[in-house]
Design a protein around this motif. Structure first.
Motif, mmCIF file in Angstrom:
data_model
loop_
_atom_site.group_PDB
_atom_site.id
_atom_site.type_symbol
_atom_site.label_atom_id
_atom_site.label_comp_id
_atom_site.label_asym_id
_atom_site.label_seq_id
_atom_site.Cartn_x
_atom_site.Cartn_y
_atom_site.Cartn_z
ATOM 1 N N GLN A 130 0.770 -1.014 -0.056
ATOM 2 C CA GLN A 130 -0.075 0.003 -0.032
ATOM 3 C C GLN A 130 0.687 1.235 0.277
ATOM 4 O O GLN A 130 0.497 2.375 0.295
ATOM 5 N N SER A 139 -7.695 1.369 4.841
ATOM 6 C CA SER A 139 -8.701 1.220 5.945
ATOM 7 C C SER A 139 -8.223 1.864 7.262
ATOM 8 O O SER A 139 -7.021 2.254 7.359
ATOM 9 N N GLY A 140 -9.259 1.894 8.221
ATOM 10 C CA GLY A 140 -8.688 2.399 9.487
ATOM 11 C C GLY A 140 -7.399 1.795 10.228
ATOM 12 O O GLY A 140 -6.601 2.370 10.600
ATOM 13 N N GLN A 142 -5.189 -0.003 8.671
ATOM 14 C CA GLN A 142 -3.836 0.376 7.638
ATOM 15 C C GLN A 142 -3.304 1.795 8.128
ATOM 16 O O GLN A 142 -2.129 1.822 8.249
ATOM 17 N N THR A 172 -11.526 -4.702 13.770
ATOM 18 C CA THR A 172 -10.247 -3.914 13.475
ATOM 19 C C THR A 172 -9.207 -4.010 14.672
ATOM 20 O O THR A 172 -8.330 -3.954 14.594
#
Length: 352
Positions: A130, A139-140, A142, A172
Motif C-alpha cells: 500500500q 482502511s482504519g 492500515q 479491526t
C-alpha cells in the motif's frame, strides 16, 4: 531498569493543575489511564513539546528538553519523540511511503535514504503493497499502522501513543491491538500509551499509571492494580465493587455504619472489594452459612457480556452480575426490592 524518560510535569491551565512524575525505562511500555479531564492529553502534549511545563522538568535519554527554572525548552520538531495521534493526522496529499519518509526528511536525511527507510518500516508493519496509496485509500487499521511507521521512522527515544485504537471498529481493533503489541515489543526506547480503555492498557502495557484530577492515584503492574484498586474510578475500571471502611478483626464498618464480614482479620482503615459475580440476589433474606446480607433496591439492569449487570442501592450500593435465567426466575425489574448476599470468603480487604 534505567529510566529513559525522567519527568516531573507541572502544568497549570486555569483552575486545573497537572502535577505528576513519570519515569519510563528502555523497552518499557507504560499506560497512562484516567477519566476524561484527568490530564492525560495535557501530559502527552507536554512530553511531545507541544505544551511547555510551568514547573518541573522533562529529561529524555539524559538530555533536558524542558526545565523552566533554567530557561530550557526544546521545541517539538527537535525532540527525539515520535507521536501517533488519535486521528493519526496523516498528510492527505502524500502517499503512505512519503508520509513515513516525512520525519527523516525533516531531520536532514536525503530523499532516497528516507524513502528506503520508509519502505523498510512499511514492510515491517505489513503495508509495503500500500506504499503508493493516499490516506483516503487506506482502511482504519492500515492508516493506524502507517501512523505508527511514521512515528518510528525518526528512531524515537520516546514513542507517544494517544488513544491509538479509539478510531477503529471492534474487529479491526482486536487485530490491530495484537499487531501493535508485537511492534511495541520490538521498540528499544520508552513508550507511553495514553488511553481510557482498560483492555488496551492491560494487553499493551508493562505498567499502569492512573491519574485523576491531575494527580497520580495508583500505579503498578496490571496484577497489582486489578487486585487492589484504591479509588472508585480504578474499581470501575477493573470491574469491582469497592468500599472504604474501618476494620476490627473480621469485621469492616463502612461510613454509613453497615458492617461487612471479612475472610481475613485486619485492623484500621481498609479498602474492601468484591466482584459483581460474588453478589447473589434473593427474593427474601437468605438463611444458612454466614454471609453479608442486606436489602437493596434495583436501580438499573443492563446487559453485560453473557450476563446481566444489576445496579443496587441500599446500605451498600453495589453491582451484581447474574445470568438471564436467574433474572427471569426472580422476575427482576427497576424499583424492585431484593436481598443481596456476599460470602465473607468472596471479599478482599487490604490496608487503605
Amino acid at each position: 531498569m534505567s529510566a529513559v524518560l525522567d519527568s516531573h510535569l507541572v502544568v497549570q491551565r486555569g483552575a486545573f493543575r497537572l502535577d505528576i512524575a513519570l519515569t519510563i525505562g528502555a523497552g518499557e511500555v507504560v499506560a497512562l489511564l484516567g477519566p476524561n479531564g484527568a490530564g492525560k492529553t495535557t501530559a502527552l502534549r507536554a512530553l511531545a513539546g507541544l505544551l511547555p511545563v510551568d514547573a518541573g522538568q522533562v529529561v529524555l535519554g539524559g538530555q533536558t528538553l524542558d526545565e523552566p527554572s533554567r530557561g530550557v525548552f526544546v521545541p517539538a520538531d527537535r525532540r527525539p519523540v515520535g507521536v501517533v495521534f488519535q486521528d493519526y493526522l496523516l498528510f492527505p496529499h502524500l502517499s503512505a511511503l512519503d508520509n513515513v519518509a516525512f520525519g527523516p526528511r525533516r531531520h536532514g536525511v536525503g530523499k532516497t535514504a528516507a524513502r528506503l527507510r520508509a519502505a523498510a518500516l512499511l514492510e515491517r508493519v505489513g503495508l509495503i503493497e500500500q506504499a503508493r496509496r493516499k490516506p483516503r485509500q487506506l482502511s482504519g487499521g492500515q492508516a493506524q499502522r502507517v501512523a505508527l511507521a511514521r512515528a518510528l521512522a525518526v528512531d524515537p527515544v520516546l514513542l507517544l501513543l494517544d488513544e491509538p485504537l479509539a478510531a477503529l471498529d471492534a474487529r479491526t481493533r482486536l487485530e490491530t491491538r495484537a499487531e501493535l503489541h508485537r511492534h511495541l515489543g520490538e521498540q528499544p526506547g520508552a513508550t507511553l500509551l495514553v488511553t481510557h480503555d482498560p483492555l488496551d492498557a492491560l494487553v499493551l502495557a508493562d505498567r499502569l499509571v492512573i491519574i485523576e484530577d491531575g494527580r497520580i492515584v495508583q500505579e503498578g503492574d496490571a496484577a497489582t492494580i486489578t487486585a487492589q484498586p484504591r479509588t472508585d474510578y480504578v474499581a470501575r475500571l477493573v470491574g469491582l465493587n469497592l468500599y472504604r471502611a474501618r476494620a476490627h478483626g473480621h469485621t469492616a464498618v463502612l461510613s454509613g455504619g453497615f458492617s461487612l464480614a471479612l475472610a481475613e482479620a485486619l485492623e484500621g482503615d481498609v479498602f474492601v472489594a468484591f466482584a459483581p459475580t460474588a453478589v447473589a440476589l434473593h427474593p427474601r433474606q437468605p438463611e444458612g452459612s454466614p454471609r453479608n446480607t442486606w436489602p437493596a433496591t434495583i436501580t438499573g439492569i443492563q446487559r453485560h457480556g453473557d450476563n446481566l449487570r444489576v445496579q443496587l442501592a441500599g446500605a451498600v450500593d453495589a453491582a451484581a452480575d447474574i445470568t438471564p435465567n436467574a433474572a427471569a426466575h426472580l422476575n427482576l425489574m427497576p424499583g424492585q426490592v431484593v436481598w443481596a448476599a456476599v460470602k465473607a470468603t468472596e471479599t478482599r480487604a487490604y490496608p487503605a
